[in-house]
Motif scaffolding. Sequence first.
Motif, PDB file in Angstrom:
ATOM      1  N   PRO A 147      -8.602   5.113   5.036  1.00  0.00           N
ATOM      2  CA  PRO A 147     -10.026   5.136   5.376  1.00  0.00           C
ATOM      3  C   PRO A 147     -10.311   4.711   6.808  1.00  0.00           C
ATOM      4  O   PRO A 147     -11.315   5.099   7.391  1.00  0.00           O
ATOM      5  CB  PRO A 147     -10.652   4.161   4.388  1.00  0.00           C
ATOM      6  CG  PRO A 147      -9.553   3.229   4.027  1.00  0.00           C
ATOM      7  CD  PRO A 147      -8.274   3.997   4.129  1.00  0.00           C
ATOM      8  N   LEU A 148      -9.416   3.872   7.363  1.00  0.00           N
ATOM      9  CA  LEU A 148      -9.608   3.297   8.688  1.00  0.00           C
ATOM     10  C   LEU A 148      -8.280   3.287   9.422  1.00  0.00           C
ATOM     11  O   LEU A 148      -7.231   3.082   8.801  1.00  0.00           O
ATOM     12  CB  LEU A 148     -10.117   1.854   8.605  1.00  0.00           C
ATOM     13  CG  LEU A 148     -11.349   1.568   7.761  1.00  0.00           C
ATOM     14  CD1 LEU A 148     -11.505   0.057   7.589  1.00  0.00           C
ATOM     15  CD2 LEU A 148     -12.584   2.149   8.413  1.00  0.00           C
ATOM     16  N   SER A 153     -13.021   5.271  12.009  1.00  0.00           N
ATOM     17  CA  SER A 153     -13.022   5.940  10.721  1.00  0.00           C
ATOM     18  C   SER A 153     -13.372   7.414  10.969  1.00  0.00           C
ATOM     19  O   SER A 153     -13.088   7.933  12.049  1.00  0.00           O
ATOM     20  CB  SER A 153     -13.982   5.260   9.741  1.00  0.00           C
ATOM     21  OG  SER A 153     -13.813   5.790   8.443  1.00  0.00           O
ATOM     22  N   GLU A 199     -12.811  -1.489   2.744  1.00  0.00           N
ATOM     23  CA  GLU A 199     -12.285  -0.388   3.563  1.00  0.00           C
ATOM     24  C   GLU A 199     -12.890   0.948   3.124  1.00  0.00           C
ATOM     25  O   GLU A 199     -13.334   1.756   3.951  1.00  0.00           O
ATOM     26  CB  GLU A 199     -10.771  -0.312   3.437  1.00  0.00           C
ATOM     27  CG  GLU A 199      -9.998  -1.392   4.142  1.00  0.00           C
ATOM     28  CD  GLU A 199      -8.502  -1.193   3.964  1.00  0.00           C
ATOM     29  OE1 GLU A 199      -8.023  -0.054   4.161  1.00  0.00           O
ATOM     30  OE2 GLU A 199      -7.805  -2.156   3.612  1.00  0.00           O
ATOM     31  N   ALA A 203     -15.551   3.707   5.096  1.00  0.00           N
ATOM     32  CA  ALA A 203     -15.299   5.135   5.304  1.00  0.00           C
ATOM     33  C   ALA A 203     -16.396   6.000   4.691  1.00  0.00           C
ATOM     34  O   ALA A 203     -16.799   7.017   5.275  1.00  0.00           O
ATOM     35  CB  ALA A 203     -13.939   5.508   4.722  1.00  0.00           C
ATOM     36  N   SER A 206     -19.297   5.863   7.005  1.00  0.00           N
ATOM     37  CA  SER A 206     -18.987   6.617   8.213  1.00  0.00           C
ATOM     38  C   SER A 206     -19.205   8.108   8.005  1.00  0.00           C
ATOM     39  O   SER A 206     -19.820   8.788   8.832  1.00  0.00           O
ATOM     40  CB  SER A 206     -17.536   6.339   8.628  1.00  0.00           C
ATOM     41  OG  SER A 206     -17.165   7.108   9.741  1.00  0.00           O
TER      42      SER A 206
END
Length: 329
Positions: A147-148, A153, A199, A203, A206
């Motif tokens: 996710p990161l 992201s 996390e 995402a 984002s």
Amino acid sequence: MAVTGSVRAGIIDVHAHWLPRELLSLPPGSPLGGMNDRDGELYLGDNPLFFPTTAMTDIDAVVTDTLKVGLGARAVSAPPFAFPVHAPSEADDYVSAYNDRLAEAVSSSDGTLVGLGLTRVDNVAAARREMTRLTAMEGIAGVAVPPLVQVQSYGDGVMREVLAVAAEADLAVLVHPMQLPRPEWKDHYLVNLIGNPVETTTAVASVILSGVMEELPNLRICFVHGGGCAPALLGRWEHGWRSREDVRQGSSHPPADSFAKLYFDTVTHDPQILRLLTAHAPPDRILCGSDYPFDMAQPDPVRFLLDHGLDARTLEANGRAFLGIQKPA
């Protein structure tokens, strides 16, 4: 479509892990050390993972365990420790080797397993090259990604472009957290218990607030662990989007609109959280997940869902739609 062969009828678990023994060393640069077998139990460096090595590495064991819990099929992907993020430019050989072994493994499973391959997310050309290879591999439905990566992201930059490549290639994307360490999470397994959902939530936000789903309407992307904290925060994001120009500057539609286009798995560990997820996500966006074979897995994923009001035929159809599988066996 990469998955053109026969896949067993029944509910499909989209969130399970597999890694061949010859790749337990993990990609170059891994700060955790390799994975290793000790008397039949799997370790990450010196840390026990509390399940048999065969559950991660042996295809026959994975197939047996899949059928034992009443699933029709499973989509298997690498554990997040194997994501090529620490020295990505040195990881191409590892990524290619994993994807080749994955295609071999799922082809030997008699329609019980589907594959989600590895790809770099730091370089668009490398991602395109590997995803193009994946589309030619029978039984490979998509990719699993973190996710990161460091401070980025999927809202902008290279990682956003990687999603565009996946959408263009018609590959599903499974977003799986990596247990990124923070000093305040050093005890009590908080790096997983809090870190993983945080996390994932980052995402999801984002993707939603940057307008990714507006730009890529055909992208099939799933966030595991029930979307982390996102279902509980969606109302807050909606309020922020309506109240602040900086929140809505990347998206022309309210967050709930984009949330409804995402897929989510059902590893929530709590019927109340599952109900919250299904209150916000449309019925056709809910996917069975287990997190097999990890200690935080949902041990009986089919029973958990059926006991709490989800429909088996809908779950099967959703899994096939996400993975791009057209017809049951």
